[in-house]
Design a protein around this motif. Structure first.
Motif, PDB file in Angstrom:
ATOM      1  N   GLN A 108       0.846  -1.200   0.000  1.00 56.69           N
ATOM      2  CA  GLN A 108       0.000   0.000   0.000  1.00 56.69           C
ATOM      3  C   GLN A 108       0.879   1.247   0.000  1.00 56.69           C
ATOM      4  O   GLN A 108       1.946   1.270   0.618  1.00 56.69           O
ATOM      5  CB  GLN A 108      -0.920   0.015   1.234  1.00 56.69           C
TER       6      GLN A 108
ATOM      7  N   LYS B 232      -3.395   5.731  -1.048  1.00 64.47           N
ATOM      8  CA  LYS B 232      -3.517   5.784  -2.501  1.00 64.47           C
ATOM      9  C   LYS B 232      -3.790   4.379  -3.010  1.00 64.47           C
ATOM     10  O   LYS B 232      -2.941   3.490  -2.919  1.00 64.47           O
ATOM     11  CB  LYS B 232      -2.231   6.341  -3.122  1.00 64.47           C
ATOM     12  N   HIS B 233      -5.006   4.200  -3.520  1.00 65.17           N
ATOM     13  CA  HIS B 233      -5.430   2.883  -3.988  1.00 65.17           C
ATOM     14  C   HIS B 233      -6.063   3.029  -5.366  1.00 65.17           C
ATOM     15  O   HIS B 233      -7.057   3.739  -5.536  1.00 65.17           O
ATOM     16  CB  HIS B 233      -6.434   2.269  -3.004  1.00 65.17           C
ATOM     17  N   LYS B 234      -5.426   2.409  -6.349  1.00 65.72           N
ATOM     18  CA  LYS B 234      -5.924   2.468  -7.737  1.00 65.72           C
ATOM     19  C   LYS B 234      -6.086   3.914  -8.201  1.00 65.72           C
ATOM     20  O   LYS B 234      -7.134   4.299  -8.737  1.00 65.72           O
ATOM     21  CB  LYS B 234      -7.245   1.698  -7.869  1.00 65.72           C
ATOM     22  N   GLU B 235      -5.035   4.696  -7.952  1.00 71.29           N
ATOM     23  CA  GLU B 235      -4.969   6.092  -8.395  1.00 71.29           C
ATOM     24  C   GLU B 235      -6.031   6.976  -7.741  1.00 71.29           C
ATOM     25  O   GLU B 235      -6.342   8.050  -8.253  1.00 71.29           O
ATOM     26  CB  GLU B 235      -5.088   6.186  -9.927  1.00 71.29           C
ATOM     27  N   LYS B 236      -6.578   6.552  -6.624  1.00 73.28           N
ATOM     28  CA  LYS B 236      -7.543   7.358  -5.886  1.00 73.28           C
ATOM     29  C   LYS B 236      -7.062   7.487  -4.439  1.00 73.28           C
ATOM     30  O   LYS B 236      -6.309   6.643  -3.943  1.00 73.28           O
ATOM     31  CB  LYS B 236      -8.936   6.739  -5.937  1.00 73.28           C
TER      32      LYS B 236
ATOM     33  N   ASP C 120     -10.993  -2.758  -1.575  1.00 69.32           N
ATOM     34  CA  ASP C 120     -12.080  -3.007  -2.530  1.00 69.32           C
ATOM     35  C   ASP C 120     -13.366  -3.442  -1.827  1.00 69.32           C
ATOM     36  O   ASP C 120     -14.473  -3.080  -2.253  1.00 69.32           O
ATOM     37  CB  ASP C 120     -11.658  -4.079  -3.533  1.00 69.32           C
TER      38      ASP C 120
ATOM     39  N   CYS D 213     -13.629  -0.953 -15.206  1.00 66.89           N
ATOM     40  CA  CYS D 213     -12.622  -0.905 -14.144  1.00 66.89           C
ATOM     41  C   CYS D 213     -11.604   0.165 -14.506  1.00 66.89           C
ATOM     42  O   CYS D 213     -11.378   0.469 -15.685  1.00 66.89           O
ATOM     43  CB  CYS D 213     -11.947  -2.259 -13.954  1.00 66.89           C
ATOM     44  N   ASP D 214     -11.008   0.744 -13.482  1.00 74.48           N
ATOM     45  CA  ASP D 214      -9.972   1.745 -13.679  1.00 74.48           C
ATOM     46  C   ASP D 214      -8.630   1.043 -13.866  1.00 74.48           C
ATOM     47  O   ASP D 214      -8.316   0.080 -13.160  1.00 74.48           O
ATOM     48  CB  ASP D 214      -9.886   2.685 -12.478  1.00 74.48           C
ATOM     49  N   SER D 215      -7.863   1.496 -14.804  1.00 73.82           N
ATOM     50  CA  SER D 215      -6.554   0.909 -15.056  1.00 73.82           C
ATOM     51  C   SER D 215      -5.600   2.012 -15.475  1.00 73.82           C
ATOM     52  O   SER D 215      -6.026   3.076 -15.926  1.00 73.82           O
ATOM     53  CB  SER D 215      -6.628  -0.169 -16.143  1.00 73.82           C
TER      54      SER D 215
ATOM     55  N   THR E  20      -1.377   2.624 -17.056  1.00 77.61           N
ATOM     56  CA  THR E  20      -0.097   2.117 -17.543  1.00 77.61           C
ATOM     57  C   THR E  20       0.905   3.252 -17.551  1.00 77.61           C
ATOM     58  O   THR E  20       0.533   4.423 -17.626  1.00 77.61           O
ATOM     59  CB  THR E  20      -0.235   1.546 -18.962  1.00 77.61           C
TER      60      THR E  20
END
Length: 621
Positions: free
Chosen positions: A398, A441-445, A463, A512-514, A516
C-alpha cells in the motif's frame, strides 16, 4: 407497458408518477420525478433487477413506490434529494452566470441595435430619430439609469454629442452592419466612462448608484449570514453524529433511537453544509474581486483627472482608452452585484430544505436525547487524531501519503468529499477525515480516515469497503451526490440531464480503472531523412532508379575544341538616330526684259543696233 426500461417506457412511468403526485396535491418537477424513479430502481431493498424484463406488476409497484417516497414529506431523505435537484438546476459558477447575464443583455438591446444598424436614413429628421435611438442604446446597455429619467437621458445625450456629434451620422450610415455594432458598443462604453467621470467630479451622475459602497456593506452582511447558517447546520451535524455513535455503543440507546431517522437527518445537514461552503467560497471570491476593482478604479480615475486637468480640448487617443477602462471596471462592479444577489437568493432558497430538521427534532427533544452524550465538533475530532499516524512499514503493498511530504497536496482529489472512507459503509456516519493520519492511494484514488484504526481496517481490503460504500449509496441515494459517487453510477445521470429521455436505466457494462506507465525516450532519437511513408512516392523513386540504369552519358572532344574554353562577347546594338538638315527656301527675282533695236536695218546703209534693258531692279521687287 411491460418490457425493458426503454426511454419511452421511462417517460411513461415519469408521467404517471407525476400525475398521481399532482392528484395528491404535490406538483413536482419532471427532473425530480425522473431522479426518484432511478433511485427506486437502484435501491436493492426494492428487488428491481435491471437485467430482467419488468412485468406489468413490476411497473405498477415501481410507480407506487415512487409516489410513496415523493409524498413522504416527513423523510429528510426526500428533502435532501430535492435540495440536490434544486442546486444542480439553479446553481451556476461565476463564468456561467456572467455569460448568461451577457446573453440576456444582448437580447435586451438586440431590437434597438437592429433598428439602428438596418436603417438607412437620408432626411435630416430620420437621422435625428436614429441618433435618439443611439442615445437609448447607450443608456440601456450601461444600465446606469432609466429611459424615463429625463436627467439621465440628458447626460447621455450630452456625453454622446461630445464624442459623436450628429454630423458624424453620415459616416456612421456608410459603415457595414458589423462595424456599426462594434462602434455602438464603443460609444456606449465611452458615454458610460464620461458619466462616471462627471459623477466623480460632482457634475452629474443621475441614476448611477454608488456600487462600491453598496458592495462594501452587502458582502460582509452576506458572509456573516452564511457563517451563521453554516455554524448552525454544523452544530446539528455534530449532534446527530454523537447520537449515532451512542446508538452503536449502547444497545439500549439503539432501540430508543432506531425509530428516528437520524442517518437521513445527518445526510441532510451535511449536504446543506456542502452547498453553503460553495456559496461561502463564492462570496469570498467576490470580496477579493471587489478589493481589486477598488484599487484599479481609483488608479484609473486619478490618471484620467491628471490627463484632463480642466482642459478645453484633448486628443481622443489619449482620453478615450481611459473612459473605456472606467466603463469596464464599472461593469465589474455590476457583475459582482449580480453575483452577490444570486448567492443571497440561493442561500435563502436552500433554507426551505432544512425546515424538516426542526419538525423532526425540536430543540427540546434534541436536548433531552443528548443527555449524557458528548458532542464533538469536526475540529475537535481532527485535533484528537493529529498525533496518530499510520506506520508505513506495516503495509508492504500500500502507498501512503502525508501532507508534509506530498507535493501539491491541496490539489489531491480526496474521495467521498473528504469524509472517512471506513465509517460511511460500516457505521453509516459521515465523519471528517484527517489527512495527518495518512492518505491511502489505492488504484490512483485517495482516501482519508477519521482514526488510525479505521485506516488499518480499510487498508486490509480496500475493494471490499469501497463496494460497501457503493451499496450504502444505493440504499441512501442522497449519498451519491454528497460523497461524489457519480462516476460509479453513470447510469444515474446528473439531475440537470435527467430530462433527457435518451438516458435509459439499463445497467451499464462493467468497467474498471486501469493505468499504464511507459518510459519516455528510451533510445536517442534517430530521424531517417530518406524515409517515405507514401507508397506512391516510393514507386516514383523506384521507377526513376530503373530508368537511370538504362541510361549512359557520352562525351567526345575534337582538335578544335581541345584546350579551348568557351568565350563570349558583348556588343552594343545599333540605336536609332536621326539628323536635321537646312530648310527649304525660295526667292523671287525680276524677269529679265531686254529689247534690241535696229535689227531690221534702216534708211542708212550701216545698221546701228541699240540694246534697251527694261529689267526692273532687285530692290523694287
Amino acid at each position: 407497458m411491460s418490457g425493458e426500461l426503454t426511454p419511452s417506457v421511462i417517460k411513461s412511468i415519469i408521467r404517471q408518477v407525476g400525475l398521481k403526485c399532482a392528484a395528491q396535491g404535490q406538483s413536482l418537477s419532471e427532473t425530480l420525478v425522473a431522479f426518484m424513479v432511478k433511485v427506486v430502481v437502484l435501491d436493492p431493498r426494492n428487488d428491481f433487477n435491471m437485467d430482467q424484463i419488468l412485468t406489468e406488476d413490476d411497473m405498477q409497484d415501481l410507480i407506487q413506490l415512487c409516489v410513496t417516497r415523493l409524498l413522504d414529506t416527513t423523510n429528510p431523505s426526500l428533502s435532501t434529494i430535492k435540495m440536490q435537484v434544486y442546486f444542480d438546476m439553479n446553481y451556476a459558477n461565476r463564468d456561467e452566470l456572467l455569460s448568461e447575464q451577457e446573453r440576456v443583455l444582448e437580447g435586451k438591446v438586440a431590437p434597438v441595435v437592429r433598428a439602428i444598424t438596418e436603417s438607412g436614413p437620408h432626411e435630416q429628421e430620420e437621422m435625428e430619430n436614429v441618433y435618439q435611438k443611439i442615445v437609448s442604446y447607450a443608456l440601456l446597455r450601461s444600465g446606469l439609469g432609466s429611459s424615463t429619467d429625463i436627467e439621465a437621458v440628458r447626460e447621455v445625450t450630452a456625453a454622446l454629442q461630445s464624442v459623436f456629434p450628429q454630423t458624424e451620422m453620415i459616416t456612421f450610415i456608410s459603415l457595414s452592419k458589423k462595424d456599426k455594432e462594434q462602434q455602438l458598443k464603443d460609444l456606449a462604453m465611452l458615454v458610460t466612462g464620461i458619466r462616471l467621470y462627471n459623477k466623480q467630479c460632482q457634475k452629474g451622475g443621475s441614476g448611477i448608484d454608488d456600487l462600491p459602497n453598496i458592495l462594501h456593506e452587502a458582502i460582509p452582511s452576506t458572509t456573516r449570514t452564511l457563517d451563521k447558517r453554516l455554524n448552525s447546520c454544523q452544530l446539528l451535524a455534530h449532534r446527530y453524529t454523537a447520537l449515532l455513535e451512542s446508538m452503536q455503543e449502547d444497545s439500549h440507546r439503539h432501540s430508543q433511537l432506531s425509530t428516528f431517522k437520524l442517518k437521513e437527518a445527518l445526510f441532510n445537514v451535511r449536504q446543506y453544509e456542502a452547498f453553503l461552503c460553495i456559496l461561502q467560497s463564492n462570496a469570498v471570491t467576490s470580496a477579493q474581486e471587489v478589493e481589486s476593482l477598488d484599487v484599479k478604479f481609483e488608479a484609473a480615475m486619478m490618471v484620467l483627472k491628471s490627463t484632463v486637468q480642466d482642459k478645453n480640448s484633448i486628443e481622443s487617443k489619449e482620453v478615450f482608452p481611459l473612459f473605456i477602462e472606467l466603463s469596464e471596471l464599472w461593469t465589474g462592479y455590476q457583475n459582482e452585484m449580480l453575483l452577490l444577489s444570486f448567492l443571497t437568493n440561493m442561500a435563502d432558497d436552500l433554507q426551505q430544505f432544512l425546515e424538516i430538521q426542526s419538525q423532526l427534532f425540536p430543540e427540546e427533544m434534541l436536548t433531552s436525547l443528548l443527555e449524557g452524550v458528548t458532542v464533538k465538533s469536526d475540529e475537535e475530532r481532527i485535533k484528537e487524531t493529529m498525533e496518530t499516524r499510520v506506520n508505513v512499514s506495516d503495509f508492504k503493498n500500500q502507498e501512503w501519503l502525508f501532507p508534509e511530504t506530498t507535493d501539491n497536496f491541496e490539489q489531491l482529489l480526496i474521495q467521498y468529499h473528504g469524509f472517512c472512507a471506513h465509517s460511511i459503509g460500516v457505521k453509516s456516519i459521515t465523519l471528517p477525515g484527517n489527512p495527518a493520519i495518512g492518505i491511502l492511494k489505492h488504484k490512483e484514488k485517495y482516501y482519508v480516515f477519521s482514526s488510525k484504526e479505521a485506516a488499518y481496517i480499510f487498508a486490509q481490503d480496500p475493494d471490499k469497503f469501497i463496494q460497501l460504500n457503493v451499496e450504502k449509496a444505493k440504499k441512501y441515494a442522497e449519498l451519491i451526490q454528497l460523497l461524489e459517487l457519480r462516476h460509479q453510477f453513470e447510469y444515474l445521470v446528473p439531475h440537470t440531464q435527467a430530462r433527457n429521455t435518451k438516458k435509459s436505466l439499463t445497467k451499464p457494462p462493467p468497467k474498471c480503472d486501469s493505468g499504464t506507465q511507459t518510459d519516455t525516450h528510451i533510445l536517442p532519437p534517430t530521424i531517417v531523412r530518406s524515409y517515405e511513408w507514401n507508397e506512391w512516392e516510393l514507386r516514383r523513386k523506384a521507377i526513376k532508379l530503373a530508368n537511370l540504369r538504362r541510361k549512359l552519358t557520352h562525351g567526345m572532344q575534337t582538335n578544335l575544341s581541345h584546350m579551348r574554353r568557351e568565350n563570349c562577347t558583348q556588343v552594343y546594338l545599333p540605336k536609332d538616330a536621326g539628323t536635321q538638315t537646312k530648310r527649304d527656301s525660295s526667292s523671287n527675282v525680276p524677269k529679265p526684259q531686254i529689247f534690241l533695236k535696229g535689227l531690221r536695218g534702216g534708211s542708212s546703209a550701216p545698221t546701228h543696233m541699240v540694246t534697251v534693258d527694261l529689267t526692273r531692279p532687285l530692290d523694287e521687287t
